[in-house]
Design an enzyme around this catalytic site. Structure first.
Site, PDB file in Angstrom:
ATOM      1  N   ASN A 108      40.050 103.247  58.702  1.00  0.00           N
ATOM      2  CA  ASN A 108      40.859 102.765  57.717  1.00  0.00           C
ATOM      3  C   ASN A 108      41.709 104.219  57.429  1.00  0.00           C
ATOM      4  OD1 ASN A 108      42.099 101.981  55.248  1.00  0.00           O
ATOM      5  ND2 ASN A 108      40.119 101.627  54.066  1.00  0.00           N
ATOM      6  N   TRP A 109      42.889 104.115  57.558  1.00  0.00           N
ATOM      7  CA  TRP A 109      43.650 105.315  57.403  1.00  0.00           C
ATOM      8  C   TRP A 109      44.251 105.379  55.901  1.00  0.00           C
ATOM      9  CZ3 TRP A 109      47.840 106.074  61.721  1.00  0.00           C
ATOM     10  CH2 TRP A 109      47.304 106.230  63.193  1.00  0.00           C
ATOM     11  N   LYS A 110      43.943 104.311  54.953  1.00  0.00           N
ATOM     12  CA  LYS A 110      44.326 104.262  53.806  1.00  0.00           C
ATOM     13  C   LYS A 110      45.765 104.643  53.682  1.00  0.00           C
ATOM     14  CE  LYS A 110      39.532 104.716  52.223  1.00  0.00           C
ATOM     15  NZ  LYS A 110      38.544 105.324  51.240  1.00  0.00           N
ATOM     16  N   HIS A 125      38.646  95.574  49.748  1.00  0.00           N
ATOM     17  CA  HIS A 125      38.340  97.198  49.559  1.00  0.00           C
ATOM     18  C   HIS A 125      38.198  97.388  48.080  1.00  0.00           C
ATOM     19  CE1 HIS A 125      38.154 101.434  50.051  1.00  0.00           C
ATOM     20  NE2 HIS A 125      37.782 101.278  51.200  1.00  0.00           N
ATOM     21  N   GLU A 180      39.047 100.054  46.620  1.00  0.00           N
ATOM     22  CA  GLU A 180      40.057 100.855  45.877  1.00  0.00           C
ATOM     23  C   GLU A 180      41.031  99.581  45.491  1.00  0.00           C
ATOM     24  OE1 GLU A 180      40.939 103.228  49.282  1.00  0.00           O
ATOM     25  OE2 GLU A 180      39.116 104.390  48.800  1.00  0.00           O
ATOM     26  N   GLU A 235      30.147  99.008  51.455  1.00  0.00           N
ATOM     27  CA  GLU A 235      30.717 100.112  51.209  1.00  0.00           C
ATOM     28  C   GLU A 235      30.310 100.683  49.855  1.00  0.00           C
ATOM     29  OE1 GLU A 235      34.277 101.474  53.798  1.00  0.00           O
ATOM     30  OE2 GLU A 235      35.263 100.545  52.228  1.00  0.00           O
ATOM     31  N   GLY A 266      34.378 108.671  50.046  1.00  0.00           N
ATOM     32  CA  GLY A 266      35.508 109.724  49.972  1.00  0.00           C
ATOM     33  C   GLY A 266      34.595 110.996  49.029  1.00  0.00           C
ATOM     34  N   SER A 321      31.548 107.958  53.815  1.00  0.00           N
ATOM     35  CA  SER A 321      31.511 109.327  54.093  1.00  0.00           C
ATOM     36  C   SER A 321      30.372 109.254  55.414  1.00  0.00           C
ATOM     37  CB  SER A 321      30.578 110.182  52.920  1.00  0.00           C
ATOM     38  OG  SER A 321      31.534 110.266  52.005  1.00  0.00           O
ATOM     39  N   GLY A 358      36.656 106.094  56.620  1.00  0.00           N
ATOM     40  CA  GLY A 358      37.891 106.518  56.194  1.00  0.00           C
ATOM     41  C   GLY A 358      38.350 107.880  56.675  1.00  0.00           C
ATOM     42  N   GLY A 359      38.101 109.004  55.998  1.00  0.00           N
ATOM     43  CA  GLY A 359      38.561 110.385  56.306  1.00  0.00           C
ATOM     44  C   GLY A 359      38.308 110.765  57.500  1.00  0.00           C
TER      45      GLY A 359
HETATM   46  P1  13P Z   1      35.444 107.496  53.521  1.00  0.00           P
HETATM   47  O1  13P Z   1      34.900 107.564  55.092  1.00  0.00           O
HETATM   48  O2  13P Z   1      36.502 108.508  53.506  1.00  0.00           O
HETATM   49  O3  13P Z   1      34.276 107.695  52.516  1.00  0.00           O
HETATM   50  O4  13P Z   1      35.992 106.188  53.189  1.00  0.00           O
HETATM   51  C1  13P Z   1      35.161 104.915  53.415  1.00  0.00           C
HETATM   52  C2  13P Z   1      36.218 104.068  53.234  1.00  0.00           C
HETATM   53  O5  13P Z   1      36.346 103.484  52.254  1.00  0.00           O
HETATM   54  C3  13P Z   1      36.572 103.126  54.545  1.00  0.00           C
HETATM   55  O6  13P Z   1      37.174 101.780  54.185  1.00  0.00           O
END
Ligand code: 13P
Length: 252
Positions: A9-11, A97, A99, A169, A175, A215, A236-237
């Site tokens: 997920n590149w966000k 998600h 967010e 999640e 993050g 993470s 994510g990251g």
């Molecule tokens: P991180 O891997 O950056 O913690 O993000 C997880 C995430 O929200 C994937 O959708």
């Protein structure tokens, strides 16, 4: 039988030029690794879907979106429909998600409506669930996750339920560099699978891939993915670096 899945997920990250570099680098790196046992999915921001979809034609990954409208086409300025995504070569889509729940007030009802739109277009929903730190510390995490799973998914027929992916999640792990332990992840994943079994059947529960997100990185992925009910990850990251992402995908 459920598949191993790793989705990136590149966000809201990367310029167009950076996205071009990253997706080509992912395609190249994938050639060096054996990923026959895992489905790799890349979920870029909307404007990069065509680019990522084009590269995917000669590479071993699938294309996912990060969100979808709960409406069909029409006067909904700024929204993107499931049929538009399908036309762009999208096979998967993240919904619910944390967010989006937090910053855009998405409710379980919104999430369930989006899932219906996706399934109508034969796009696989990746529905996210997870508790906040406050909810976990208050001992309410099972209750929160039960509600998210029930209200998001349990209106579906058994056939449609089997077409969905769930991502656990924990909000406190996203993050933050603070990963859930493998035991914490397994406990919630098994709980989710039990909910599906009780509502549908063991056969249906065994078909649904449940991913861990929060993470996740090349150092901890193998340990997390070794747990019985952890079928992969939503990253994510670490999905913003081709090598890290593919290393995670090879952690089964
Ligand atoms: P991180 O891997 O950056 O913690 O993000 C997880 C995430 O929200 C994937 O959708």
């Amino acid at each position: 039988m459920r598949r191993n899945i790793v989705a990136g997920n590149w966000k809201m990250n990367k310029s167009f030029a950076e996205a071009d570099d990253l997706i080509n680098s992912i395609a190249e790196t994938l050639k060096e690794y054996d990923t026959t046992d895992v489905d790799v999915i890349v979920c870029p921001p909307y404007p990069y879907l065509e680019l990522v979809s084009d590269v995917s034609e000669d590479a071993d990954f699938f294309v996912g979106a990060q969100n979808v409208a709960k409406f069909d086409n029409g006067a909904y300025t700024g929204e993107i429909s499931s049929s538009m995504l399908k036309g762009m070569g999208v096979d998967y889509c993240i919904v619910g998600h944390s967010e989006r729940r937090k910053y855009f007030n998405e409710t379980n009802k919104d999430v369930s409506e989006k899932i219906d739109k996706l399934l109508k277009e034969d796009i696989t929903p990746i529905m996210c669930v997870g508790e906040s730190l406050e909810e976990r510390e208050g001992g309410n995490h099972f209750e929160v996750i039960r509600n998210q799973v029930q209200e998001g998914l349990f209106h579906l027929s058994a056939d449609d339920m089997q077409r969905c992916i769930i991502a656990y999640e924990p909000v406190w792990a996203i993050g933050t560099g603070k990963t859930a332990t493998k035991e914490q992840a397994q406990e919630i994943h098994a709980f989710i699978r039990k909910l599906i079994e009780e509502k549908y059947s063991d056969d249906v529960a065994q078909e649904v891939s449940i991913l861990y997100g929060g993470s996740c990185n090349p150092q901890n992925a193998r340990e997390l993915f070794s747990m019985e009910d952890v079928d992969g990850g939503l990253i994510g990251g670490a999905s913003l670096k081709a090598k890290d992402f593919i290393q995670i995908a090879c952690s089964f």
